[in-house]
Write a protein that holds these residues in place. Structure first.
Motif, mmCIF file in Angstrom:
data_model
loop_
_atom_site.group_PDB
_atom_site.id
_atom_site.type_symbol
_atom_site.label_atom_id
_atom_site.label_comp_id
_atom_site.label_asym_id
_atom_site.label_seq_id
_atom_site.Cartn_x
_atom_site.Cartn_y
_atom_site.Cartn_z
ATOM 1 N N ALA A 165 0.819 -1.213 0.000
ATOM 2 C CA ALA A 165 0.000 0.000 0.000
ATOM 3 C C ALA A 165 0.853 1.264 0.000
ATOM 4 N N ILE A 166 1.898 1.313 0.829
ATOM 5 C CA ILE A 166 2.727 2.516 0.880
ATOM 6 C C ILE A 166 3.436 2.731 -0.454
ATOM 7 N N GLY A 167 3.947 1.660 -1.054
ATOM 8 C CA GLY A 167 4.614 1.804 -2.341
ATOM 9 C C GLY A 167 3.689 2.312 -3.421
ATOM 10 N N LEU A 168 2.477 1.760 -3.496
ATOM 11 C CA LEU A 168 1.521 2.208 -4.506
ATOM 12 C C LEU A 168 1.085 3.649 -4.248
ATOM 13 N N LEU A 169 0.896 3.998 -2.993
ATOM 14 C CA LEU A 169 0.527 5.376 -2.672
ATOM 15 C C LEU A 169 1.691 6.324 -2.933
ATOM 16 N N ALA A 170 2.940 5.840 -2.805
ATOM 17 C CA ALA A 170 4.097 6.658 -3.165
ATOM 18 C C ALA A 170 4.147 6.914 -4.665
ATOM 19 N N VAL A 171 3.736 5.926 -5.457
ATOM 20 C CA VAL A 171 3.609 6.144 -6.898
ATOM 21 C C VAL A 171 2.662 7.312 -7.169
ATOM 22 N N ALA A 172 1.499 7.271 -6.533
ATOM 23 C CA ALA A 172 0.509 8.326 -6.737
ATOM 24 C C ALA A 172 1.014 9.669 -6.228
ATOM 25 N N ALA A 173 1.714 9.672 -5.099
ATOM 26 C CA ALA A 173 2.226 10.924 -4.543
ATOM 27 C C ALA A 173 3.256 11.557 -5.471
ATOM 28 N N ALA A 174 4.162 10.736 -5.993
ATOM 29 C CA ALA A 174 5.170 11.272 -6.914
ATOM 30 C C ALA A 174 4.514 11.851 -8.165
ATOM 31 N N GLN A 175 3.499 11.174 -8.651
ATOM 32 C CA GLN A 175 2.771 11.699 -9.803
ATOM 33 C C GLN A 175 2.104 13.030 -9.465
ATOM 34 N N ALA A 176 1.487 13.116 -8.293
ATOM 35 C CA ALA A 176 0.808 14.342 -7.898
ATOM 36 C C ALA A 176 1.787 15.494 -7.712
ATOM 37 N N LEU A 177 3.021 15.186 -7.330
ATOM 38 C CA LEU A 177 4.037 16.216 -7.162
ATOM 39 C C LEU A 177 4.689 16.618 -8.478
ATOM 40 N N GLY A 178 4.279 15.977 -9.573
ATOM 41 C CA GLY A 178 4.700 16.424 -10.895
ATOM 42 C C GLY A 178 5.777 15.620 -11.572
ATOM 43 N N ALA A 179 6.127 14.448 -11.045
ATOM 44 C CA ALA A 179 7.177 13.658 -11.669
ATOM 45 C C ALA A 179 6.835 13.333 -13.122
ATOM 46 N N ASP A 180 7.840 13.398 -13.982
ATOM 47 C CA ASP A 180 7.651 13.068 -15.404
ATOM 48 C C ASP A 180 7.420 11.576 -15.600
ATOM 49 N N GLU A 181 8.148 10.771 -14.846
ATOM 50 C CA GLU A 181 8.007 9.320 -14.924
ATOM 51 C C GLU A 181 8.050 8.744 -13.532
ATOM 52 N N VAL A 182 7.190 7.775 -13.256
ATOM 53 C CA VAL A 182 7.230 7.047 -11.996
ATOM 54 C C VAL A 182 7.227 5.566 -12.330
ATOM 55 N N ALA A 183 8.253 4.871 -11.858
ATOM 56 C CA ALA A 183 8.380 3.440 -12.103
ATOM 57 C C ALA A 183 8.164 2.686 -10.796
ATOM 58 N N LEU A 184 7.726 1.444 -10.904
ATOM 59 C CA LEU A 184 7.469 0.609 -9.734
ATOM 60 C C LEU A 184 8.152 -0.734 -9.904
ATOM 61 N N SER A 185 8.868 -1.161 -8.865
ATOM 62 C CA SER A 185 9.434 -2.501 -8.816
ATOM 63 C C SER A 185 8.687 -3.260 -7.728
ATOM 64 N N ALA A 186 7.949 -4.297 -8.116
ATOM 65 C CA ALA A 186 7.150 -5.080 -7.176
ATOM 66 C C ALA A 186 7.232 -6.548 -7.564
ATOM 67 N N ARG A 187 7.018 -7.418 -6.592
ATOM 68 C CA ARG A 187 7.166 -8.844 -6.810
ATOM 69 C C ARG A 187 5.863 -9.545 -7.155
ATOM 70 N N ARG A 188 4.787 -9.202 -6.492
ATOM 71 C CA ARG A 188 3.550 -9.965 -6.624
ATOM 72 C C ARG A 188 2.694 -9.422 -7.757
ATOM 73 N N ALA A 189 2.026 -10.337 -8.457
ATOM 74 C CA ALA A 189 1.293 -9.976 -9.672
ATOM 75 C C ALA A 189 0.208 -8.938 -9.408
ATOM 76 N N GLU A 190 -0.526 -9.080 -8.279
ATOM 77 C CA GLU A 190 -1.618 -8.146 -8.014
ATOM 78 C C GLU A 190 -1.089 -6.736 -7.746
#
Length: 335
Positions: A165-190
């Motif tokens: 949850a924190i990682g996914l919400l960090a994705v959204a936060a970075a996007q909201a702060l204006g990041a040009d690209e946000v990448a995610l490294s995660a293990r589980r399919a869901e």
């Protein structure tokens, strides 16, 4: 009044570790002067940790409900002394006494039908944020602060390691702060799929320095947020950083920080620690910024909240939250 209490078994935090009990009075924070009727309470990894340590307190700090005035609120669930210089500056997370008021660990939490908090802890919900989704305000504030104090600004390239949850919400936060690209490294399919739903570029787990989706280098991010809390995640994070980049540690690590010195040293990596949430230099609380982010993007809650249970089924809710094979990301209990 019904509430969810730890049974003191010291188990892994599954359903056998909690029970729904009747309590004789409204639980709350010392010095509280407001009551809210709870609508939603999220289960955090910290709750599972408190149970594993044998907690017999009421659980829950990701809280949202309705006050006596009929307005909907989330709760800023970091409770300092209220009088020191750090509290006065909006940094209750840095208060020397904050550990004395940790819901579920040192005081009763709010996974109950009602909960009492100081008026200063109430977070009015903006239009567009349903109260049943506002239990995400608290973890979103954790993610928001991790991105904000790391210096995410318009034009930044950001990666997040860890798809909870924190990682996914960090994705959204970075996007909201204006990041040009946000990448995610995660293990589980869901969690990978949830990241895609939020618009993240998905990196293979452990992909530091390997080619990205279009053959461009995966490494070279201005900011990398550790939302996993493992030695492997830190190694991946350093590998993904550009020289001079910032590593923001939002996850909890046990014991000493397992950061490999030489790779970080050669890149002259800047490391920042992000503990819970507070306020920025203008006095804007991270919880208020997080609430605005959630109101602007209903798809965040849709991607992150995977399960909801009524209060009477709290044991099953905790079982699901503790068992990764269930596909759970954020499990919510609704009193």
């Amino acid at each position: 009044m019904r509430a969810v209490r730890g049974r003191g078994t010291g188990t892994d935090g599954g359903g056998a570790a909690v029970e729904v009990v009747d309590v004789g009075e409204v639980p709350g924070v010392p010095g509280a002067d407001r009551e809210i009727e709870l609508v939603a309470a999220g289960i955090c990894g910290s709750d599972l940790g408190y149970l594993a340590m044998g907690s017999t307190l009421l659980l829950g700090h990701e809280l949202a409900g309705v006050g006596a005035d009929g307005a909907a609120y989330a709760v800023e669930a970091v409770f300092g002394c209220g009088t020191c210089a750090q509290c006065a500056a909006g940094h209750r997370n840095r208060c020397a006494e904050v550990h004395l008021r940790v819901p579920g660990m040192t005081i009763d939490g709010g996974m109950a039908e009602r909960y009492a908090v100081p008026a200063s802890a109430l977070v009015p919900l903006p239009d567009g944020l349903p109260v049943r989704d506002a239990c995400l305000v608290e973890p979103s504030a954790v993610a928001w602060r991790a991105a904000r104090i790391a210096g995410v600004v318009p034009g930044s390239r950001v990666a997040v390691v860890g798809g909870g949850a924190i990682g996914l919400l960090a994705v959204a936060a970075a996007q909201a702060l204006g990041a040009d690209e946000v990448a995610l490294s995660a293990r589980r399919a869901e969690r990978v799929e949830a990241g895609r739903r939020l618009g993240a570029t998905v990196l293979p787990s452990g992909s530091a320095g390997s080619p990205g989706p279009q053959g461009s280098p995966a490494a070279g991010y201005d900011v990398v947020i550790d939302a996993a809390g493992t030695a492997g995640a830190l190694a991946d994070a350093v590998g993904l950083l550009a020289p001079g980049g910032t590593l923001s540690i939002a996850a909890l690590h046990e014991g000493d920080l397992p950061l490999a010195f030489l790779p970080a040293f050669l890149k002259e990596v800047r490391v920042v620690m992000s503990m819970a949430y507070g306020a920025d230099e203008h006095g804007v609380r991270d919880v208020d910024a997080a609430a605005g982010m959630l109101a602007a993007r209903p798809d965040i809650a849709a991607a992150v909240v995977t399960h909801r249970f009524p209060l009477e089924d709290a044991a099953e809710a905790f079982r699901v939250a503790a068992d990764r094979s269930t596909g759970a990301i954020k499990v919510v209990v609704e009193p």
